[in-house]
Design a protein around this motif. Structure first.
Motif, PDB file in Angstrom:
ATOM      1  N   ILE A 202      -3.212 -81.342  75.528  1.00  0.00           N
ATOM      2  CA  ILE A 202      -2.044 -80.538  75.475  1.00  0.00           C
ATOM      3  C   ILE A 202      -2.118 -79.404  76.136  1.00  0.00           C
ATOM      4  CG2 ILE A 202      -0.710 -79.119  73.818  1.00  0.00           C
ATOM      5  CD1 ILE A 202      -1.569 -81.261  71.427  1.00  0.00           C
ATOM      6  N   GLU A 203      -3.072 -78.458  76.141  1.00  0.00           N
ATOM      7  CA  GLU A 203      -3.058 -77.493  77.032  1.00  0.00           C
ATOM      8  C   GLU A 203      -3.419 -77.498  78.484  1.00  0.00           C
ATOM      9  OE1 GLU A 203      -6.687 -75.683  74.739  1.00  0.00           O
ATOM     10  OE2 GLU A 203      -5.455 -75.331  73.043  1.00  0.00           O
ATOM     11  N   THR A 204      -4.130 -78.575  78.796  1.00  0.00           N
ATOM     12  CA  THR A 204      -4.128 -78.939  80.252  1.00  0.00           C
ATOM     13  C   THR A 204      -2.798 -79.200  80.531  1.00  0.00           C
ATOM     14  OG1 THR A 204      -6.351 -79.832  79.884  1.00  0.00           O
ATOM     15  CG2 THR A 204      -5.155 -80.422  81.823  1.00  0.00           C
ATOM     16  N   ALA A 205      -2.163 -79.870  79.945  1.00  0.00           N
ATOM     17  CA  ALA A 205      -0.481 -80.265  80.365  1.00  0.00           C
ATOM     18  C   ALA A 205       0.400 -79.085  80.527  1.00  0.00           C
ATOM     19  CB  ALA A 205       0.049 -81.248  79.593  1.00  0.00           C
ATOM     20  N   GLU A 206       0.312 -78.179  79.435  1.00  0.00           N
ATOM     21  CA  GLU A 206       0.834 -77.122  79.496  1.00  0.00           C
ATOM     22  C   GLU A 206       0.518 -76.139  80.680  1.00  0.00           C
ATOM     23  OE1 GLU A 206      -0.030 -75.019  75.787  1.00  0.00           O
ATOM     24  OE2 GLU A 206       1.462 -76.178  74.665  1.00  0.00           O
TER      25      GLU A 206
END
Length: 677
Positions: A202-206
């Motif tokens: 999730i954080e990598t995509a964000e």
């Protein structure tokens, strides 16, 4: 509770508490472990997985389905193929351990077949943005390397579980997948590892979207579509809400929710919003709650109310025709009947979003999901082009036999479900009893009272903002009355039922009754009821859904008692208002009825405020014996309590008395002198 289950619940609650990770009731988590078979005493491998309809943020042990892992995996030997995979959901019942817990969801196969001890399936905005990008597969490889594998869109089910299990087996370095058009799945050998992998994805995509995204993914600002000021947009929303709710309730009555979230206002102020809104949502959890696309008003923010209403009615007609055509394009002989062609989401530039559902929570959550969809579109457009799943696939989900079965299992609505009530003087006594009973019967209730703190306390008692709202209202002040009505339509979408209950009582002989006493008594009850009914009637007429107005009058409206000139005269005024408004509002389907209680002593704010002592003195009894005195003068010898008046209010506003208006119902245990003539 085993440590495996405890860890699963704690992980689920952490993930579900942050709406960036998944939306309300969206996604599911699981854990595998061993427990004792109570029949054989031997250890068996089990799968604990969030059941159908649960929410990760509030998940408890009772929300988990519990299945025998060996039996679940053996279903691969009898799987009949994609064309018949819906049959596998019924087959899950044969794999349950013990009583099985919650009903297994369609995603159970994914969790059971993937060879990992812990699995998370989530719907984060950033993950769905990649999943709905036109080049999502290439982006997945670019952003995550070989640690995350792309899975082309497939409807949730047994085959998707097999697909992800195969990907996990073929890619030992992978920690998860992006599911095309849908969301993400991650796994780990421990609960902590699965959670960390989910959050990393999730954080990598964000981070990738933030660092590489275009500055204006929704296009340039549209002239005239900027948000109105807070005061202006809420005033326009209050004016439009009854009309929009009436349109959205053409097929069946709905409760509404209004949001002027910055994400909504920003989306509607940009040039690409008509194109993107028309494409609709993609994630199944999104469009099942928001419908395939919203209705969007195509006028600037400053358009006059009259023009906006006219255009909304035109667009609603077009929306219904378009939805019916969508149904006809994809339905076949086995499809469920069309459930309704009204929009669940209505967007008004400069003002905000109106969302609808069978109750306040459903309406609110639908709006939250559309904000998720806006975030998804922003992310996809920032790094690529938004490309949701095909319309035919949306239809397959929306009119899925399994979805139809889920809807059929829902409990029968209560008598006042979808109804929105405003009760004045509702923080104590009769008003509180009526509000409490209406809420128990499924209504949303606005608690209006002079004392805001007490009104809010009652609203909290009844279940909080998804059930009730406490507002301050002096019914002698037309501005405060209008504010209370506006609060009702902004909180719940409109208004169906009004109870004129606010009152006070001055017990004095004629010669001791001052002009000030007379004016106060009439201002609160005669004028106050008039002002409330007038403001409410405007909403009821605009909605075109009918409705009810109830007056809590009194036996004193027809019974001449001593030392009671101001009170009884104003009650007679209220009683005739019932007849006058019944005659005037009938053409709009609005019923107006009254209730005539005897003196209600217990729980009454009026009696506690000194009226009881004065009436007791008039009748020569001790104040604590006043209720008994009133009871003994009735034919039934029964004391009238607030709950008895509430019973009458519920019956009068129920479907059973749909053809009754202009009636006064005595709730006095039989006072012969007050018989209606």
């Amino acid at each position: 509770m085993t440590s495996v289950v405890q860890d699963l619940i704690e992980r689920s609650n952490r993930l579900g508490a942050d709406k960036r990770n998944t939306n309300y009731a969206g996604g599911n988590t699981s854990a595998k472990g061993t427990d004792t078979d109570p029949v054989t005493g031997e250890n068996v491998e089990l799968l604990w997985v969030k059941g159908s309809g649960g929410d990760l943020g509030t998940l408890k042990a009772g929300n988990l389905a519990v299945l025998r892992l060996d039996r679940l995996r053996s279903l691969t030997n009898v799987y009949p193929g994609v064309d018949r995979e819906d049959e596998m959901v019924a087959a899950f019942d044969y794999t349950l351990h013990g009583k099985g817990g919650a009903a297994p969801s369609i995603d159970t196969a994914m969790h059971g077949l993937v060879d990992a001890a812990h699995v998370d399936h989530l719907h984060p905005d950033s993950g769905i943005a990649i999943a709905t990008a036109v080049d999502g597969e290439a982006l997945t490889e670019k952003i995550f390397g070989d640690k995350v594998v792309w899975v082309p869109w497939r409807r949730p089910g047994f085959q998707l579980g097999l697909d992800i299990a195969a990907i996990k087996a073929e890619n030992p370095q992978a920690v998860g997948t992006i599911l095309g058009g849908h969301g993400i799945t991650a796994w780990g050998d421990t609960s902590e590892e699965a959670e960390n992998n989910s959050l990393w994805m999730i954080e990598t995509a964000e981070r990738y979207i933030a660092e590489n995204g275009a500055p204006n993914p929704f296009g340039e600002p549209l002239d005239g579509y900027a948000p109105l000021s807070s005061e202006e947009r809420r005033a326009k929303a209050a004016a439009l809400a009854p009309v929009i709710r009436g349109l959205a309730s053409t097929d069946r009555a709905q409760v509404g929710h209004y949001s002027d979230d910055d994400a909504v206002l920003g989306f509607l102020s940009a040039s690409e919003h008509p194109r993107l809104a028309a494409l609709g949502t993609s994630c199944p959890d999104h469009f099942l709650r928001t419908k395939v696309k919203p209705l969007v008003l195509d006028l600037p923010a400053g358009a006059p109310i009259e023009d906006s209403i006219k255009r909304l009615k035109e667009l609603h007609k077009e929306y219904r025709e378009d939805y019916a055509a969508y149904y006809e394009r994809h339905a076949d002989g086995e499809s469920p009947a069309m459930r309704g062609a009204d929009p669940a989401i209505v967007l008004v530039p400069g003002v905000g979003m109106f969302s609808y559902g069978a109750n306040k929570q459903t309406a609110r959550v639908a709006g939250e999901f559309y904000i998720n969809a806006i975030n998804v579109m922003r992310g996809a457009e920032a790094i690529s082009t938004y490309a949701p799943i095909d319309e035919s696939e949306k239809f397959r989900i929306e009119y899925w036999a399994l979805e139809e079965a889920k809807l059929a299992r829902m409990p029968k609505p209560k008598s006042h479900a979808t109804r929105i009530a405003l009760v004045t003087g509702a923080a104590s006594g009769i008003g509180k009893a009526i509000a409490t009973r209406l809420a128990a019967e499924g209504a949303c209730v606005v608690i209006a009272d002079l004392n805001l703190e007490n009104a809010q306390a009652v609203a909290d008692e009844l279940g909080g903002s998804d059930v009730a709202l406490g507002v301050q209202a002096d019914v002698t002040d037309p501005a405060q009355v209008q504010q209370a009505v506006d609060a009702a339509v902004l909180a719940f979408g409109g208004l169906d039922l009004v109870v004129n209950n606010a009152g006070l009582s001055i017990s004095k002989p004629l010669l001791e009754t001052s002009e000030k006493d007379w004016d106060l008594q009439h201002n609160v009850m005669a004028k106050g009821s008039f002002l409330v009914s007038k403001a409410a009637a405007k909403v009821l007429i605009d909605q075109e859904m009918g409705g009810d107005i109830i007056y809590i009058s009194s036996k004193n409206s027809v019974f001449a008692g001593p030392n009671n000139i101001a009170y009884s005269a104003t009650k007679a005024d209220q009683a005739h208002q019932v007849r006058l408004l019944a005659a005037e509002l009938g053409e709009h389907g609005v019923r107006v009825n009254g209730i005539n209680p005897d003196g209600v002593v217990r729980g009454s704010g009026i009696f506690a405020g000194g009226w009881g002592a004065k009436r007791a003195a008039v009748y020569g009894v001790d104040e604590e014996k006043l209720g008994e005195y009133y009871a003994q003068r009735t034919l039934l010898k029964r004391e009238v309590l607030p709950e008895h008046v509430a019973n009458a209010a519920v019956v009068l506003t129920s479907a059973e008395l749909s053809h009754t208006t202009g009636l006064h119902v005595p709730v006095d245990a039989g006072v012969a002198a007050a018989f209606l003539r």
